[in-house]
Write a protein that holds these residues in place. Structure first.
Motif, PDB file in Angstrom:
ATOM      1  N   LEU A 173       0.829  -1.207   0.000  1.00  0.00           N
ATOM      2  CA  LEU A 173       0.000   0.000   0.000  1.00  0.00           C
ATOM      3  C   LEU A 173       0.865   1.259   0.000  1.00  0.00           C
ATOM      4  O   LEU A 173       0.538   2.245  -0.670  1.00  0.00           O
ATOM      5  N   ILE A 174       1.963   1.215   0.740  1.00  0.00           N
ATOM      6  CA  ILE A 174       2.873   2.359   0.757  1.00  0.00           C
ATOM      7  C   ILE A 174       3.481   2.572  -0.622  1.00  0.00           C
ATOM      8  O   ILE A 174       3.564   3.701  -1.115  1.00  0.00           O
ATOM      9  N   ILE A 175       3.891   1.473  -1.254  1.00  0.00           N
ATOM     10  CA  ILE A 175       4.509   1.565  -2.588  1.00  0.00           C
ATOM     11  C   ILE A 175       3.510   2.054  -3.623  1.00  0.00           C
ATOM     12  O   ILE A 175       3.849   2.836  -4.520  1.00  0.00           O
ATOM     13  N   MET A 176       2.251   1.639  -3.497  1.00  0.00           N
ATOM     14  CA  MET A 176       1.235   2.026  -4.477  1.00  0.00           C
ATOM     15  C   MET A 176       0.557   3.348  -4.157  1.00  0.00           C
ATOM     16  O   MET A 176       0.202   4.102  -5.078  1.00  0.00           O
ATOM     17  N   GLY A 177       0.388   3.643  -2.875  1.00  0.00           N
ATOM     18  CA  GLY A 177      -0.474   4.760  -2.517  1.00  0.00           C
ATOM     19  C   GLY A 177       0.167   5.942  -1.844  1.00  0.00           C
ATOM     20  O   GLY A 177      -0.496   6.968  -1.651  1.00  0.00           O
ATOM     21  N   ILE A 178       1.467   5.833  -1.489  1.00  0.00           N
ATOM     22  CA  ILE A 178       2.126   6.950  -0.808  1.00  0.00           C
ATOM     23  C   ILE A 178       3.453   7.320  -1.461  1.00  0.00           C
ATOM     24  O   ILE A 178       3.656   8.478  -1.867  1.00  0.00           O
ATOM     25  N   ALA A 179       4.364   6.369  -1.548  1.00  0.00           N
ATOM     26  CA  ALA A 179       5.737   6.642  -1.980  1.00  0.00           C
ATOM     27  C   ALA A 179       5.843   7.391  -3.315  1.00  0.00           C
ATOM     28  O   ALA A 179       6.640   8.329  -3.427  1.00  0.00           O
ATOM     29  N   PRO A 180       5.052   7.033  -4.345  1.00  0.00           N
ATOM     30  CA  PRO A 180       5.234   7.715  -5.636  1.00  0.00           C
ATOM     31  C   PRO A 180       4.859   9.192  -5.614  1.00  0.00           C
ATOM     32  O   PRO A 180       5.253   9.945  -6.518  1.00  0.00           O
ATOM     33  N   PHE A 181       4.118   9.607  -4.598  1.00  0.00           N
ATOM     34  CA  PHE A 181       3.552  10.954  -4.606  1.00  0.00           C
ATOM     35  C   PHE A 181       4.260  11.922  -3.671  1.00  0.00           C
ATOM     36  O   PHE A 181       3.953  13.114  -3.671  1.00  0.00           O
ATOM     37  N   ILE A 182       5.196  11.421  -2.887  1.00  0.00           N
ATOM     38  CA  ILE A 182       5.817  12.265  -1.865  1.00  0.00           C
ATOM     39  C   ILE A 182       6.581  13.434  -2.481  1.00  0.00           C
ATOM     40  O   ILE A 182       6.397  14.595  -2.073  1.00  0.00           O
ATOM     41  N   PHE A 183       7.424  13.175  -3.457  1.00  0.00           N
ATOM     42  CA  PHE A 183       8.238  14.251  -4.030  1.00  0.00           C
ATOM     43  C   PHE A 183       7.361  15.323  -4.666  1.00  0.00           C
ATOM     44  O   PHE A 183       7.558  16.523  -4.432  1.00  0.00           O
ATOM     45  N   GLY A 184       6.383  14.904  -5.460  1.00  0.00           N
ATOM     46  CA  GLY A 184       5.496  15.863  -6.108  1.00  0.00           C
ATOM     47  C   GLY A 184       4.699  16.671  -5.098  1.00  0.00           C
ATOM     48  O   GLY A 184       4.513  17.887  -5.262  1.00  0.00           O
ATOM     49  N   ASP A 185       4.245  16.011  -4.033  1.00  0.00           N
ATOM     50  CA  ASP A 185       3.479  16.726  -3.018  1.00  0.00           C
ATOM     51  C   ASP A 185       4.350  17.701  -2.246  1.00  0.00           C
ATOM     52  O   ASP A 185       3.879  18.763  -1.834  1.00  0.00           O
ATOM     53  N   LEU A 186       5.609  17.354  -2.028  1.00  0.00           N
ATOM     54  CA  LEU A 186       6.514  18.299  -1.378  1.00  0.00           C
ATOM     55  C   LEU A 186       6.704  19.556  -2.219  1.00  0.00           C
ATOM     56  O   LEU A 186       6.764  20.675  -1.686  1.00  0.00           O
ATOM     57  N   LEU A 187       6.773  19.389  -3.524  1.00  0.00           N
ATOM     58  CA  LEU A 187       6.874  20.551  -4.415  1.00  0.00           C
ATOM     59  C   LEU A 187       5.609  21.401  -4.345  1.00  0.00           C
ATOM     60  O   LEU A 187       5.675  22.638  -4.305  1.00  0.00           O
ATOM     61  N   LYS A 188       4.445  20.749  -4.327  1.00  0.00           N
ATOM     62  CA  LYS A 188       3.179  21.483  -4.238  1.00  0.00           C
ATOM     63  C   LYS A 188       3.074  22.220  -2.900  1.00  0.00           C
ATOM     64  O   LYS A 188       2.598  23.359  -2.858  1.00  0.00           O
ATOM     65  N   ILE A 189       3.508  21.565  -1.838  1.00  0.00           N
ATOM     66  CA  ILE A 189       3.480  22.194  -0.520  1.00  0.00           C
ATOM     67  C   ILE A 189       4.402  23.403  -0.496  1.00  0.00           C
ATOM     68  O   ILE A 189       4.046  24.468   0.025  1.00  0.00           O
ATOM     69  N   TRP A 190       5.593  23.267  -1.063  1.00  0.00           N
ATOM     70  CA  TRP A 190       6.536  24.394  -1.127  1.00  0.00           C
ATOM     71  C   TRP A 190       5.909  25.561  -1.891  1.00  0.00           C
ATOM     72  O   TRP A 190       5.982  26.716  -1.437  1.00  0.00           O
ATOM     73  N   ALA A 191       5.294  25.263  -3.029  1.00  0.00           N
ATOM     74  CA  ALA A 191       4.685  26.320  -3.842  1.00  0.00           C
ATOM     75  C   ALA A 191       3.519  26.980  -3.105  1.00  0.00           C
ATOM     76  O   ALA A 191       3.386  28.212  -3.091  1.00  0.00           O
ATOM     77  N   ALA A 192       2.665  26.180  -2.484  1.00  0.00           N
ATOM     78  CA  ALA A 192       1.490  26.724  -1.781  1.00  0.00           C
ATOM     79  C   ALA A 192       1.903  27.506  -0.544  1.00  0.00           C
ATOM     80  O   ALA A 192       1.318  28.554  -0.233  1.00  0.00           O
ATOM     81  N   ALA A 193       2.902  27.016   0.185  1.00  0.00           N
ATOM     82  CA  ALA A 193       3.376  27.729   1.372  1.00  0.00           C
ATOM     83  C   ALA A 193       4.047  29.044   0.980  1.00  0.00           C
ATOM     84  O   ALA A 193       3.934  30.048   1.700  1.00  0.00           O
ATOM     85  N   THR A 194       4.731  29.054  -0.149  1.00  0.00           N
ATOM     86  CA  THR A 194       5.304  30.296  -0.663  1.00  0.00           C
ATOM     87  C   THR A 194       4.196  31.277  -1.009  1.00  0.00           C
ATOM     88  O   THR A 194       4.293  32.478  -0.722  1.00  0.00           O
ATOM     89  N   PHE A 195       3.143  30.773  -1.617  1.00  0.00           N
ATOM     90  CA  PHE A 195       1.977  31.588  -1.938  1.00  0.00           C
ATOM     91  C   PHE A 195       1.395  32.194  -0.660  1.00  0.00           C
ATOM     92  O   PHE A 195       1.016  33.370  -0.628  1.00  0.00           O
ATOM     93  N   SER A 196       1.325  31.386   0.395  1.00  0.00           N
ATOM     94  CA  SER A 196       0.808  31.861   1.678  1.00  0.00           C
ATOM     95  C   SER A 196       1.685  32.974   2.236  1.00  0.00           C
ATOM     96  O   SER A 196       1.179  34.008   2.713  1.00  0.00           O
ATOM     97  N   LYS A 197       2.983  32.789   2.166  1.00  0.00           N
ATOM     98  CA  LYS A 197       3.922  33.789   2.687  1.00  0.00           C
ATOM     99  C   LYS A 197       3.793  35.116   1.945  1.00  0.00           C
ATOM    100  O   LYS A 197       3.802  36.184   2.555  1.00  0.00           O
ATOM    101  N   VAL A 198       3.645  35.030   0.626  1.00  0.00           N
ATOM    102  CA  VAL A 198       3.627  36.245  -0.198  1.00  0.00           C
ATOM    103  C   VAL A 198       2.260  36.928  -0.202  1.00  0.00           C
ATOM    104  O   VAL A 198       2.162  38.154  -0.103  1.00  0.00           O
ATOM    105  N   ALA A 199       1.192  36.128  -0.286  1.00  0.00           N
ATOM    106  CA  ALA A 199      -0.129  36.698  -0.577  1.00  0.00           C
ATOM    107  C   ALA A 199      -1.018  36.930   0.634  1.00  0.00           C
ATOM    108  O   ALA A 199      -1.981  37.695   0.549  1.00  0.00           O
ATOM    109  N   LEU A 200      -0.743  36.258   1.757  1.00  0.00           N
ATOM    110  CA  LEU A 200      -1.639  36.359   2.902  1.00  0.00           C
ATOM    111  C   LEU A 200      -1.035  37.206   4.024  1.00  0.00           C
ATOM    112  O   LEU A 200       0.157  37.146   4.276  1.00  0.00           O
ATOM    113  N   PRO A 201      -1.880  37.966   4.716  1.00  0.00           N
ATOM    114  CA  PRO A 201      -1.381  38.806   5.827  1.00  0.00           C
ATOM    115  C   PRO A 201      -0.961  37.962   7.013  1.00  0.00           C
ATOM    116  O   PRO A 201      -1.483  36.879   7.238  1.00  0.00           O
ATOM    117  N   LYS A 202      -0.009  38.471   7.784  1.00  0.00           N
ATOM    118  CA  LYS A 202       0.511  37.757   8.961  1.00  0.00           C
ATOM    119  C   LYS A 202       0.134  38.498  10.239  1.00  0.00           C
ATOM    120  O   LYS A 202       0.039  39.703  10.259  1.00  0.00           O
TER     121      LYS A 202
END
Length: 202
Positions: A173-202
């Motif tokens: 299940l890890i090989i089929m449902g988690i492992a292949p997506f980790i790198f791509g999701d880390l990139l999406k998280i980096w992009a979205a968190a950057t968006f949060s830093k730039v676009a949202l008030p603190k």
């Protein structure tokens, strides 16, 4: 320079307040637009030969939905996305739609999209400090692994049991449902968190 920075800070504060103080009708419209974005990103698909779950871009839409629309309407955007696909809008992966797609091997991930958008939205709308890059990255990482992957692999295992008569091992299940997506999701998280830093008030 300070004037420009102050103006930038004020502008993003105004936009954030405008979104969160909008009427329910306006928020419903924004949730529908976010559902459309999720559907558009779902067309970025990379099938993998060892798993029925493909790589897609739609989780970025999930992260952004919670970030900008908050708990209720962020989750609602993903409900609209799912219901629209079930009812025939061809915006599931590879321009597919229908109840059979929803109830297929990715069923748990669909449910996870709703949970993740609500989880991220809860922090983004209530706690200004959570919108900083590091804190939002951790929140999104928790949402991806806890809200999306866990129901995703559980339902994937159930689907495989119903389809093949055997429940796969945890490692499978890890090989089929988690492992292949980790790198791509880390990139999406980096992009979205950057968006949060730039676009949202603190």
């Amino acid at each position: 320079m300070n004037v420009n920075i102050d103006l930038y800070y004020q502008k993003r504060e105004d936009i954030f307040e405008r979104i969160h103080n909008a009427s329910n009708v306006e928020k419903l419209a924004m949730a529908t637009l976010m559902a459309c974005l999720t559907g558009l990103l779902a067309q970025i698909v990379l099938p993998l030969p060892w798993t029925p779950v493909p790589l897609t871009g739609q989780t970025f839409g999930v992260l952004i939905a919670g970030l900008f629309l908050g708990k209720r309407f962020g989750a609602l955007s993903q409900i609209i996305y799912i219901l629209g696909g079930i009812l025939g809008i061809s915006w599931f992966g590879e321009m597919t739609s229908g109840l059979s797609i929803f109830l297929g091997p990715t069923f748990g991930y669909f449910i996870g999209f709703i949970l993740a958008a609500a989880f991220i939205g809860h922090f983004a709308e209530k706690y200004a400090q959570s919108r900083k890059f590091k804190k939002m990255s951790l929140i999104m990482l928790t949402a991806s692994f806890g809200c999306i992957y866990i129901p995703g692999v559980i339902c994937l295992g159930i689907w495989m049991y119903l389809a093949q008569g055997t429940f796969p091992s945890i490692m499978s299940l890890i090989i089929m449902g988690i492992a292949p997506f980790i790198f791509g999701d880390l990139l999406k998280i980096w992009a979205a968190a950057t968006f949060s830093k730039v676009a949202l008030p603190k």
